[in-house]
Design an enzyme around this catalytic site. Structure first.
Site, PDB file in Angstrom:
ATOM      1  N   CYS A 102     -40.968  95.262 -96.400  1.00 54.08           N
ATOM      2  CA  CYS A 102     -39.666  94.662 -96.686  1.00 54.08           C
ATOM      3  C   CYS A 102     -38.811  94.805 -95.421  1.00 54.08           C
ATOM      4  CB  CYS A 102     -39.007  95.320 -97.906  1.00 54.08           C
ATOM      5  SG  CYS A 102     -38.605  97.059 -97.674  1.00 54.08           S
ATOM      6  N   ARG A 103     -37.525  94.880 -95.577  1.00 57.01           N
ATOM      7  CA  ARG A 103     -36.636  94.996 -94.419  1.00 57.01           C
ATOM      8  C   ARG A 103     -36.705  96.384 -93.794  1.00 57.01           C
ATOM      9  NH1 ARG A 103     -31.578  96.812 -93.418  1.00 57.01           N
ATOM     10  NH2 ARG A 103     -30.482  95.813 -91.688  1.00 57.01           N
TER      11      ARG A 103
END
Length: 142
Positions: A102-103
Site C-alpha cells: 500500500c502507501r
C-alpha cells in the site's frame, strides 16, 4: 449442565489443537490433530521485493484505492482495495508468492492479516509501502 461443561472443555481443547470425542458409552477421549501453519504476517524490504519481482516469483496485490493505484503502482500489480478486500477472491498461485503493498504498509498489514487468516501460513507485505519503494529509487508505472 453436563453438556455445557463438555462444550467448554471441547472449546478449550480445540484452541490448544486437541479435540474431544464422546462415544455412545459416555467415554471421553482427547486427541491432537494436525493444523495448518499458524497464520502469520511478515514484511520484506523494497530491495527484497524487487529481487523477487525480477525473478518472476510474486503476484503483487496493491490494496490502495483505485485512484492511488491509477496514479502510481508497481508493474504487474493487481488492485484489491482494503476497503472492499475479500481474501477469498485473491488469486492463489502455487508457483508464486502473493505479496501485498500500500502507501506506507498500514493497509497492507491489515489485508495481510485477513489473507493469512483465510489461507493459513505466512503472508508478506512490503515494509514501508510504495513510499519505501520510491525512496529506494525503484521503478513504478505512472
Amino acid at each position: 449442565m453436563r453438556a455445557l461443561r463438555l462444550l467448554a472443555v471441547g472449546a478449550a481443547l480445540a484452541l490448544s489443537g486437541c479435540s474431544v470425542t464422546v462415544n455412545n458409552n459416555d467415554t471421553r477421549t482427547a486427541s491432537s490433530y494436525a493444523r495448518d501453519a499458524a497464520p502469520t504476517v511478515e514484511t520484506l524490504t523494497a530491495t527484497e521485493l524487487s529481487a523477487l519481482i525480477d525473478a518472476g516469483e510474486v503476484v503483487l496485490i496493491d490494496v490502495r484505492t483505485p485512484a492511488e493505484f491509477a496514479e502510481q503502482r508497481l508493474a504487474g500489480a493487481l488492485n484489491a482495495p482494503v476497503q472492499t478486500f475479500d481474501a477469498a477472491s485473491i488469486p492463489r498461485d502455487e508457483t508464486r508468492e502473493v505479496i501485498l503493498y500500500c502507501r506506507s504498509s498500514g493497509r497492507s498489514e491489515r489485508a495481510a492479516i485477513m489473507l493469512a487468516d483465510q489461507w493459513g501460513g505466512t503472508v508478506r507485505h512490503l515494509e514501508g509501502g510504495i513510499i519505501a519503494w520510491n525512496d529506494a529509487g525503484l521503478p513504478t508505472i505512472k
